[in-house]
Scaffold this motif. Structure first.
Motif, short mmCIF file in Angstrom:
data_model
loop_
_atom_site.label_atom_id
_atom_site.label_comp_id
_atom_site.label_asym_id
_atom_site.label_seq_id
_atom_site.Cartn_x
_atom_site.Cartn_y
_atom_site.Cartn_z
N GLN A 111 0.93 -0.73 0.07
CA GLN A 111 0.09 -0.31 0.16
C GLN A 111 0.81 0.81 0.56
O GLN A 111 0.25 2.31 -0.96
CB GLN A 111 -0.92 -0.10 1.00
CG GLN A 111 -1.91 -1.46 0.98
CD GLN A 111 -2.66 -1.26 0.04
OE1 GLN A 111 -3.39 -0.04 -0.25
NE2 GLN A 111 -3.76 -2.33 -0.35
N ILE A 112 2.19 0.88 1.40
CA ILE A 112 3.09 2.41 0.87
C ILE A 112 3.43 2.92 -0.12
O ILE A 112 3.81 3.95 -1.36
CB ILE A 112 3.83 2.20 2.57
CG1 ILE A 112 3.21 2.24 3.37
CG2 ILE A 112 4.74 3.79 1.84
CD1 ILE A 112 4.20 1.96 4.32
N GLY A 113 3.83 1.51 -1.20
CA GLY A 113 4.57 2.12 -2.45
C GLY A 113 3.55 2.10 -3.30
O GLY A 113 3.84 3.46 -4.68
N GLN A 114 2.32 2.25 -3.26
CA GLN A 114 1.65 3.02 -4.59
C GLN A 114 1.08 4.20 -4.40
O GLN A 114 0.79 4.99 -5.24
CB GLN A 114 0.04 2.38 -4.02
CG GLN A 114 0.53 0.56 -4.60
CD GLN A 114 -0.70 -0.21 -4.97
OE1 GLN A 114 -2.30 0.40 -4.22
NE2 GLN A 114 -1.40 -1.00 -5.14
N THR A 115 2.00 5.10 -3.00
CA THR A 115 1.48 6.60 -2.58
C THR A 115 2.76 6.86 -3.70
O THR A 115 3.20 6.42 -3.00
CB THR A 115 1.40 6.43 -1.39
OG1 THR A 115 2.67 6.28 -0.44
CG2 THR A 115 -0.25 5.77 -0.57
N PRO A 116 1.94 8.39 -3.58
CA PRO A 116 3.73 9.14 -3.85
C PRO A 116 3.95 9.41 -2.39
O PRO A 116 5.51 10.55 -2.98
CB PRO A 116 2.19 10.45 -4.45
CG PRO A 116 1.72 10.58 -3.57
CD PRO A 116 0.48 9.47 -3.65
N ARG A 117 3.81 9.98 -1.57
CA ARG A 117 4.53 10.58 -0.87
C ARG A 117 5.12 9.09 0.23
O ARG A 117 5.33 8.62 1.99
CB ARG A 117 4.12 10.64 0.41
CG ARG A 117 3.39 11.70 0.42
CD ARG A 117 2.65 13.18 1.17
NE ARG A 117 1.22 12.35 2.00
CZ ARG A 117 1.49 11.40 2.90
NH1 ARG A 117 2.72 11.30 3.72
NH2 ARG A 117 0.29 10.60 3.50
N ALA A 118 5.91 8.16 -0.45
CA ALA A 118 6.48 6.24 -0.06
C ALA A 118 7.05 6.66 0.53
O ALA A 118 7.82 6.91 2.30
CB ALA A 118 6.18 5.64 -1.49
#
Length: 868
Positions: free
Chosen positions: A640-647
């Motif tokens: 899930q974190i890998g898909q966010t721009p703020r990873a």
């Protein structure tokens, strides 16, 4: 009084002292006058062990000493002090005269003038009033914002308990000044207006029994008499407060015991020049004042009957009625526990600009001359315009104009009786000129100079370029406000002294509990809270206006844009919002300092929401690190974190938070090794303490390093023992060891059989009369046995080397597998997990192949050796 002699049976002397003292020594007498004092007499010499106490019977420390003194002493004392006060009044005569002249051009009322003609212009220049009003308006906003004028400063080391106490004290002081003392702000505004004009103003801070609370009242400078040669009210040897009290007020104080009972007669009306001028300017007339004029004198005085043993004049407060010269009260002006007997401060002096003497200079002294010149020019210009529009002149004696006593209205024509000739010949207008442009220019110049000197000139912002750097604009602004900034700094300092006096009164006299339920504390903790902190004004002495502070923060923000990594940007933006006056800045821009301890799950939720988190020293750091580490390794969370721009930002914040816990954990382990707690972080230490602490921490860190290295080796050995490849290799090595052992036993058996065969052969040969010598046969047999043992040892060494190489290959495979797992976790996502699984399978496959090849090679080598 009882007299006792020393009796040897009751008070035996030490052994041997009788040999030193002669038998003819005089007797010693001890007189006990009271339980607290002893007098010892020896041969006419008297030793007084009575403590110093010159109080009279029935007298207490806070008593009115005038009740215990003779009337003649009081009359002499009152006359002497009034003479000193009259001399103080004469010493400030020049200052008072200048102040009174300045009040003439203050312009609080319109002057009805009869010269040079009836109805001439009576307006005043507004430069003096404008300066006073602007100073009052700007200063009251800076010193008394809507949230309250007080903030706190912690004494000593800062910790959480002191910070909470500081918040409670600030809230309570602001509550007292804004709610419990409704007169404080109006008195403060009056003080600021008079301060700008007169140059000095005073506040009297005391506990008022009639109100049951502290109070701080404004006292104009003309009512405080200080010797002009002194530096101020704080250090002057004599400060006189002129008070005016009605008959009823004096009677109340006499009944309460504050003033002594004496006949004062009727009040005597006494008005000063300043009072008369102020009454004239404000439009009211002074009548007979039915009030007593009482001088309250705070003086260092050698009071008769209460002299200090060293001859030092002690501080007293002496009240004298000016009309009758009667002394009403005498009180000690020091604390009973004060050994040095330093005087208690009741007055706070505010100065606009320090002068040559005890009083400061204000606008009247600085720009009063400009105001007087401007007033004269304004009146000349207006009178010139009046004469130019409605000129007067001369007319012939026989000329008659109907209604000649009233001016002619616009559009009106009147009948005229002309004795002879034309009207023009019988009337001549005087040659009045238009208002002079030179005078108008001069008026503007004088007004501008007065505004500049009074620091009330407007800055021409329109003349500046819109692209000017913030630093340039700030430099111009600071130069424009330099004088006002210095004045604001003096006001800030005086308010700090005033708040200290108020704080002491609130702590000592106010109720012991808070009048409300404080946030995060006990209501009974009021006195303890006030002892922990200092109160200071909320105003900033380094910047006098909001515009100046905004420009300063804009300059800092521009610098922060060039190197944001070295700035605390949330705190910078938060302070900027507070300067702009926006409420709830802590909610708009939260910072780490606002954080409270949270459980690790709440912290993980904050990471996902992008909220700041903070580690605290007393938390369970092992538990927090474990939870955060498993949170990062969780494949679902990583996906899930890998898909966010703020990873990357999230991962950086998590790692930074884990680093905080690691730092605190390392600190705790160092403390365990040392056996003593370390000082709080960032605490300033003396040089010797810091050096000694550094040596102790060096030893503790070395011990901790050894402990951590041993634990790491144990963990590594345990991990290797739990690795399936290593386990399989160990099993294979065990099998090989067993095989080698069986081979060795077989070789031993073969050797024994061979030895038996050789022995039989030797016997047969010996029986047949022996072709060979038995000794040669035995030697040959021993050589063969030694060769077999050497071959066995070489075989064992070779197998051990193979086992060590396989174990090293297994460790390298395991390290490679861990590195691949970490890389897969850093990239995150299901794709990386699949790659990790595939890499693990390949590593296992390669390890199995290597093990099988090694096993096959170990099996083939004995055959080849045997073939050789």
């Amino acid at each position: 009084m009882a007299t006792n002699s020393m009796v040897s049976s009751l008070y035996a002397a030490p052994q041997g002292i009788g040999d030193l003292l002669g038998q003819d020594e005089p007797a010693m007498e001890i007189e006990i006058e009271n339980p607290e004092g002893v007098k010892i007499g020896v041969d006419g010499l008297e030793i007084d062990l009575m403590p110093e106490n010159n109080m009279r019977e029935g007298e207490e420390f806070d008593s009115n000493l005038a009740d215990f003194m003779d009337e003649n002493e009081l009359e002499s004392l009152g006359s002497d002090l009034l003479e000193d006060v009259d001399a103080d009044i004469s010493s400030r005569k020049d200052w008072v005269e200048m102040f009174v002249k300045g009040l003439d051009v203050l312009g609080m009322k319109y002057e009805e003038r009869t010269e040079p003609w009836n109805g001439a212009c009576g307006v005043y220049s507004t430069v003096l009033t404008e300066a006073a009003v602007r100073f009052q308006s700007e200063t009251i906003i800076e010193t008394f914002p809507s949230t309250g004028p007080v903030k706190t400063e912690i004494i000593g080391a800062i910790d959480r308990l002191k910070e909470e106490a500081a918040d409670r004290v600030a809230a309570d002081m602001n509550f007292q000044l804004t709610e419990a003392m409704p007169e404080y702000r109006p008195e403060h505004e009056r003080m600021l207006f008079n301060l700008g004009l007169a140059g000095s103003a005073f506040k009297k801070v005391y506990y008022d029994p009639s109100l049951g609370r502290q109070t701080a009242v404004f006292i104009p400078a003309e009512d405080i008499i200080i010797p002009y040669g002194s530096s101020g009210a704080r250090t002057a040897e004599r400060v006189t407060h002129i008070m005016r009290k009605t008959k009823n007020d004096v009677k109340k104080l006499q009944v309460a015991g504050f003033y002594r009972e004496c006949e004062l007669g009727e009040p005597v009306t006494i008005h000063t020049d300043v009072e008369k001028k102020k009454a004239e300017d404000q439009g009211y007339s002074l009548t007979d004042d039915e009030r007593y004029q009482i001088y309250e004198i705070q003086v260092d005085f050698n009071l008769p009957g209460y002299e200090d043993e060293d001859g030092i004049a002690l501080p007293y407060i002496i009240s004298i009625d000016k009309g009758s010269n009667k002394v009403l009260s005498i009180y000690r002006n020091w604390d009973e526990e004060e050994k040095l007997k330093l005087k208690r401060q009741h007055f706070v002096q505010y100065d606009y600009i320090p002068g040559f003497g005890a009083y400061g200079f204000g606008y009247i002294h600085l720009i009063g001359g400009y105001a007087r010149a401007g007033t004269s020019l304004i009146r000349q210009l207006i009178d010139a315009g009046t004469l130019s529009n409605l000129p007067g002149g001369l007319k012939a004696r026989g000329l008659r104009v109907k209604g000649d006593d009233t001016p002619i209205a616009p559009g009106e024509f009147r009948d005229v009786d002309v004795p002879s000739g034309s009207i023009r010949d019988n009337i001549m207008a005087l040659p009045y000129k238009e208002p002079s442009q030179v005078l108008a220019t001069l008026l503007d110049k004088i007004t501008e100079e007065g505004r500049r000197l009074g620091s009330i000139a407007d800055m021409n912002v329109s003349d500046m370029s819109a692209n000017s750097p913030v630093g340039t604009t700030l430099a111009i602004l600071e130069r424009q406000l330099k004088v006002m900034s210095a004045v604001q700094a003096r006001v800030h300092y005086a308010m700090k002294q005033e708040f200290k006096l108020l704080k002491g009164i609130i702590r000592d006299y106010a109720p012991k509990e808070y009048e409300y339920d404080p946030a995060g504390g006990d209501r009974k903790a009021k006195q303890a809270d006030y002892d922990l902190v200092e109160v200071i004004p909320v105003s900033d002495p380094n910047s006098s206006t909001m515009a100046q502070r905004i420009m300063q923060y804009q300059a800092v923000i521009q610098l922060a844009q060039q190197a944001p990594q070295i700035y605390n940007l949330p705190m910078l933006h938060r302070q900027m919002i507070e300067v702009l006056g926006v409420k709830n800045a802590d909610k708009l821009v939260p910072t780490e300092d606002d954080e409270v301890p949270k459980d690790p799950i709440s912290e993980n939720m904050g990471f996902l929401r992008g909220e700041p988190t903070k580690a605290f020293m007393y938390q369970d750091h092992d538990a927090h690190i474990a939870v955060h580490t498993t949170f990062m390794k969780d494949p679902m969370i990583a996906a899930q974190i890998g898909q966010t721009p703020r990873a990357q930002q999230m991962q950086a914040s998590i790692m930074a938070h884990i680093s905080e816990h690691l730092a605190f954990q390392y600190r705790n382990k160092i403390e365990e090794q040392m056996g003593v707690p370390l000082p709080p972080p960032n605490e300033k230490l003396p040089e010797d303490v810091e050096a000694q602490l550094s040596r102790l921490t060096a030893q503790a860190s070395a011990q901790l390093l050894k402990l951590n290295m041993s634990q790491a080796q144990q963990q590594q050995a345990q991990q290797q023992a739990e690795d399936p490849i290593i386990k399989m290799q160990q099993q294979e090595l065990q099998l090989k060891g067993q095989e080698i052992q069986l081979k060795g036993e077989k070789i031993k058996g073969d050797l024994q059989i061979k030895e038996a065969e050789l022995a039989l052969k030797a016997q047969d040969m010996h029986a047949k009369a022996g072709v060979d010598n038995p000794q040669l046969i035995a030697q040959r047999h021993q050589q063969e046995m030694a060769a077999l043992q050497q071959a066995q040892e070489i075989e064992m060494q070779r197998h051990q080397q193979e086992q060590a190489m396989k174990q090293q290959q297994g460790q390298q495979a395991m390290q490679q597998k861990n590195m691949q797992a970490q890389q897969a976790l850093a990239h995150g996502g299901q794709v990386h997990a699949q790659k990790l699984s595939h890499a693990e399978q390949q590593a296992q496959h390669r390890a199995r192949q290597a093990a099988m090849q090694a096993l096959q090679a170990s099996k083939d080598r004995p055959k080849s050796d045997k073939d050789k």
